[in-house]
Motif scaffolding. Structure first.
Motif, short mmCIF file in Angstrom:
data_model
loop_
_atom_site.label_atom_id
_atom_site.label_comp_id
_atom_site.label_asym_id
_atom_site.label_seq_id
_atom_site.Cartn_x
_atom_site.Cartn_y
_atom_site.Cartn_z
N ASP A 214 9.42 2.26 -61.84
CA ASP A 214 8.03 2.71 -62.00
C ASP A 214 7.45 2.15 -63.29
O ASP A 214 7.18 2.87 -64.25
CB ASP A 214 7.97 4.24 -61.99
N ALA A 215 7.28 0.82 -63.29
CA ALA A 215 6.69 0.10 -64.42
C ALA A 215 6.25 -1.26 -63.88
O ALA A 215 6.88 -1.79 -62.96
CB ALA A 215 7.70 -0.08 -65.55
N PRO A 216 5.19 -1.82 -64.42
CA PRO A 216 4.70 -3.10 -63.91
C PRO A 216 5.66 -4.24 -64.22
O PRO A 216 6.41 -4.19 -65.20
CB PRO A 216 3.36 -3.30 -64.63
N PRO A 217 5.65 -5.29 -63.38
CA PRO A 217 6.56 -6.42 -63.60
C PRO A 217 6.49 -7.01 -65.00
O PRO A 217 7.52 -7.41 -65.56
CB PRO A 217 6.11 -7.44 -62.54
N GLY B 5 2.13 -0.73 -58.14
CA GLY B 5 2.13 -0.76 -59.60
C GLY B 5 3.51 -0.82 -60.23
O GLY B 5 3.64 -0.91 -61.44
N GLY B 6 4.54 -0.75 -59.40
CA GLY B 6 5.92 -0.80 -59.91
C GLY B 6 6.57 -2.14 -59.63
O GLY B 6 5.92 -3.09 -59.18
N THR B 7 7.85 -2.20 -59.89
CA THR B 7 8.61 -3.43 -59.77
C THR B 7 9.89 -3.21 -58.98
O THR B 7 10.59 -2.23 -59.21
CB THR B 7 9.01 -3.96 -61.18
N VAL B 8 10.19 -4.13 -58.08
CA VAL B 8 11.51 -4.17 -57.47
C VAL B 8 12.30 -5.20 -58.27
O VAL B 8 11.92 -6.37 -58.35
CB VAL B 8 11.46 -4.56 -55.97
N LEU B 9 13.38 -4.74 -58.90
CA LEU B 9 14.24 -5.61 -59.69
C LEU B 9 15.53 -5.84 -58.92
O LEU B 9 16.19 -4.89 -58.51
CB LEU B 9 14.54 -4.97 -61.05
N ILE C 52 18.47 -0.37 -66.85
CA ILE C 52 17.21 -1.08 -67.09
C ILE C 52 16.04 -0.21 -66.65
O ILE C 52 15.03 -0.11 -67.35
CB ILE C 52 17.19 -2.45 -66.37
N LYS C 53 16.19 0.46 -65.51
CA LYS C 53 15.15 1.35 -65.01
C LYS C 53 14.82 2.45 -66.03
O LYS C 53 13.64 2.70 -66.32
CB LYS C 53 15.58 1.98 -63.67
N VAL C 54 15.84 3.06 -66.59
CA VAL C 54 15.62 4.11 -67.59
C VAL C 54 14.83 3.56 -68.77
O VAL C 54 13.85 4.15 -69.22
CB VAL C 54 16.96 4.72 -68.07
N ASP C 55 15.25 2.39 -69.28
CA ASP C 55 14.54 1.81 -70.42
C ASP C 55 13.11 1.43 -70.07
O ASP C 55 12.19 1.64 -70.87
CB ASP C 55 15.28 0.58 -70.95
N ALA C 56 12.91 0.89 -68.90
CA ALA C 56 11.57 0.42 -68.50
C ALA C 56 10.62 1.58 -68.25
O ALA C 56 9.40 1.45 -68.45
CB ALA C 56 11.66 -0.44 -67.25
#
Length: 155
Positions: free
Chosen positions: A16-19, A102-106, A149-153
Motif C-alpha cells: 500500500d504505497a506508490p511504485p 495507488g499501490g504496488t505489486v512487488l 520491504i512492505k512494512v518499511d514502505a
C-alpha cells in the motif's frame, strides 16, 4: 535422480504505497541486508546505482558465511532492478507494477535459465541440504524479504 534447478523462483506481494516510493527503497541495494534473511551486507561499488553497477554481498546461513559478486544487468527506473550473481550464474530481480489502486505489486525473482555453476551445484548438494530443500528455503526467504520491504514502505 538428481534434483533439478528450477529455472524460475518467484514471489509477489502487494504494498500500500506508490511504485515511486517502493522504488526509492528497493533500488538502494545496500539496504538488502535489512530485509533478506540471508544477506548480511551489500557493498555497492559506485553511486548512483545503475546498469553495470557491481556489488559484493556477504551471505550467511547458520555458521556458513560466503561472499558473492554481482552486477546490475537490468535497470529500468521505477520498474525493475536485476543483478547477476557471477559466482553461480543466477539473476535476482525486483519488479514493480502498479496495482491499479495507488499501490504496488512487488515481485522478486531468482532466474536460473541455464542452471547454476558446477561449484554452486556441488555446494548446494553437499552443504545446503540439496536443491529441493534449498530452493524451498530461498522461496521462504523471498517471502520474508518482500514482507519486510512492505512494512518499511507502508510506514
Amino acid at each position: 535422480m538428481t534434483d533439478l534447478i528450477a529455472p524460475l523462483l518467484e514471489e509477489s506481494i502487494t504494498i500500500d504505497a506508490p511504485p515511486e516510493h517502493v522504488w526509492s527503497l528497493v533500488s538502494d541495494l545496500a539496504r538488502m541486508s535489512r530485509w533478506s534473511p540471508q544477506v548480511v551486507k551489500t557493498i555497492v561499488r559506485g553511486r548512483p546505482i545503475q546498469l553495470g553497477t557491481t556489488m559484493v554481498n556477504l551471505n550467511r546461513r547458520g555458521l556458513l558465511v560466503w561472499p558473492t559478486r554481482t552486477k546490475v544487468v537490468r535497470f529500468e527506473p521505477q520498474q525493475e532492478i536485476a543483478f547477476r550473481v557471477k559466482d553461480n550464474f543466477t539473476i535476482w530481480s525486483l519488479t514493480l507494477t502498479s496495482d491499479g489502486a495507488g499501490g504496488t505489486v512487488l515481485t522478486q525473482r531468482r532466474e536460473a535459465p541455464d542452471g547454476v555453476s558446477p561449484v554452486s551445484r556441488t555446494l548446494t548438494d553437499k552443504v545446503l541440504g540439496g536443491v529441493t530443500s534449498f530452493q524451498a528455503e530461498l522461496a521462504a526467504g523471498m517471502r520474508e524479504t518482500l514482507a519486510k520491504i512492505k512494512v518499511d514502505a507502508e510506514r
